[in-house]
Design a protein around this motif. Structure first.
Motif, mmCIF file in Angstrom:
data_model
loop_
_atom_site.group_PDB
_atom_site.id
_atom_site.type_symbol
_atom_site.label_atom_id
_atom_site.label_comp_id
_atom_site.label_asym_id
_atom_site.label_seq_id
_atom_site.Cartn_x
_atom_site.Cartn_y
_atom_site.Cartn_z
ATOM 1 N N HIS A 121 0.724 -1.125 -0.112
ATOM 2 C CA HIS A 121 0.106 0.005 0.151
ATOM 3 C C HIS A 121 0.853 1.148 0.153
ATOM 4 O O HIS A 121 2.111 1.322 0.413
ATOM 5 N N GLU A 122 0.241 2.215 -0.750
ATOM 6 C CA GLU A 122 0.945 3.324 -0.505
ATOM 7 C C GLU A 122 0.317 4.619 0.009
ATOM 8 O O GLU A 122 -1.105 4.693 -0.313
ATOM 9 N N ILE A 123 0.624 5.353 0.756
ATOM 10 C CA ILE A 123 -0.153 6.491 1.321
ATOM 11 C C ILE A 123 0.439 7.771 0.759
ATOM 12 O O ILE A 123 1.512 8.354 1.023
ATOM 13 N N ARG A 124 -0.437 8.655 -0.130
ATOM 14 C CA ARG A 124 0.067 9.811 -0.868
ATOM 15 C C ARG A 124 -0.534 11.003 -0.312
ATOM 16 O O ARG A 124 -1.487 11.200 0.047
ATOM 17 N N PHE A 125 0.248 12.095 -0.450
ATOM 18 C CA PHE A 125 -0.179 13.388 -0.032
ATOM 19 C C PHE A 125 -0.313 14.040 -1.258
ATOM 20 O O PHE A 125 0.091 13.867 -2.396
ATOM 21 N N PRO A 126 -0.925 15.276 -1.136
ATOM 22 C CA PRO A 126 -1.216 16.147 -2.218
ATOM 23 C C PRO A 126 0.002 16.646 -2.606
ATOM 24 O O PRO A 126 1.040 16.734 -2.074
ATOM 25 N N SER A 127 -0.139 17.106 -3.809
ATOM 26 C CA SER A 127 1.342 17.375 -4.651
ATOM 27 C C SER A 127 1.878 18.575 -4.246
ATOM 28 O O SER A 127 3.022 18.693 -4.317
ATOM 29 N N ASN A 128 1.185 19.379 -3.746
ATOM 30 C CA ASN A 128 1.692 20.753 -2.957
ATOM 31 C C ASN A 128 2.079 20.568 -1.595
ATOM 32 O O ASN A 128 2.731 21.848 -0.922
ATOM 33 N N VAL A 129 2.367 19.377 -0.969
ATOM 34 C CA VAL A 129 2.737 18.983 0.291
ATOM 35 C C VAL A 129 4.166 18.343 0.012
ATOM 36 O O VAL A 129 3.818 17.129 -0.586
#
Lengths: 158, 158
Positions: A121-129
């Protein structure tokens, strides 16, 4: 927020592992997350909101999660059941909760801890963070901490 | 919190899909989460904190995520890239943000949206929280909403 916001989280993780689990953590190199996350099976995740909004992710190998839960529960456990999930959630909550009181000026409140399971699994952040990643070693195995913040949005008036 | 807290989230999801995506959602049966979650690949997750603490999870099949992102971005997209992740995070943020203003008495603030990817990932709640699950159908495919709340903890005085 400046990158120094990571320090209270590093301290609170080390404290939580030492006081709750009698487990010393050895910190590796702090880095900005570049998409290649360590691939651990079990991740505690909790949100923070206040004058900034953010997320704390505590990712553990299965071995570390089981050892941590066994220590907290004071009984050996060998499968990732609800008690292990609760233990990982509680550790995540403690790390975020202790750190937020060191970041008073942001008036942060923690949300509910959740735990993500599943290989790869991967936990992604918004691209501006750009979250900051901190790897740790312990005698039980490896773990990592990721913390990312963004400015709080101005509430839309209704 | 009473189970009725789910209603503003159902309404805000339907509104977000209709106004932002021109996509009608058809709600299925609301149920308490029993561990057998629908197995979608992409989940937006966001925390809420205030007089209660909670989490909103918006899980989408890859097809729905791609269609939603293509519509928001106004250009066809066929892989789950950073823009798709941002679109799913933004939808999750909108669902939580619009619902919280209908739950004024809890004075909720939303945290940062994150997006979990990976086949067969599972997002677990603490065992003392029973999230409410709502399945939806759309012409693009299926999705689900999960929302769980717990009472806010009394702050530990330091």
């Amino acid at each position: 927020m400046q990158a120094e916001y990571i320090n209270p989280f590093i301290t609170s993780l080390a404290n939580a592992f030492m006081t709750m689990l009698d487990c010393e953590v050895r910190r590796g190199l702090v880095s900005l997350k570049d998409g290649n996350s360590p691939d651990y099976e079990i991740s505690g995740i909790i949100g923070l909101s206040g004058r900034a909004v953010g997320t704390v992710v505590l990712s553990l190998s299965k071995e570390v999660a089981l050892k941590a839960a066994s220590t907290l529960l004071m009984c050996e456990t060998s499968e990732v059941d609800a008690e292990v999930i609760d233990a990982v959630g509680e550790l995540t909550n403690m790390v975020a909760g202790a750190a937020k009181s060191e970041l008073e000026e942001y008036e942060l409140a923690v949300s509910l801890p959740n735990v993500v399971t599943g290989r790869h699994h991967e936990i992604r952040f918004p691209s501006n963070v750009t979250p900051i990643c901190v790897p740790f070693e312990t005698d039980w195995g490896d773990l990592s901490l990721e913390v990312g913040f963004a400015p709080a949005r101005v509430p839309v008036s209704t």
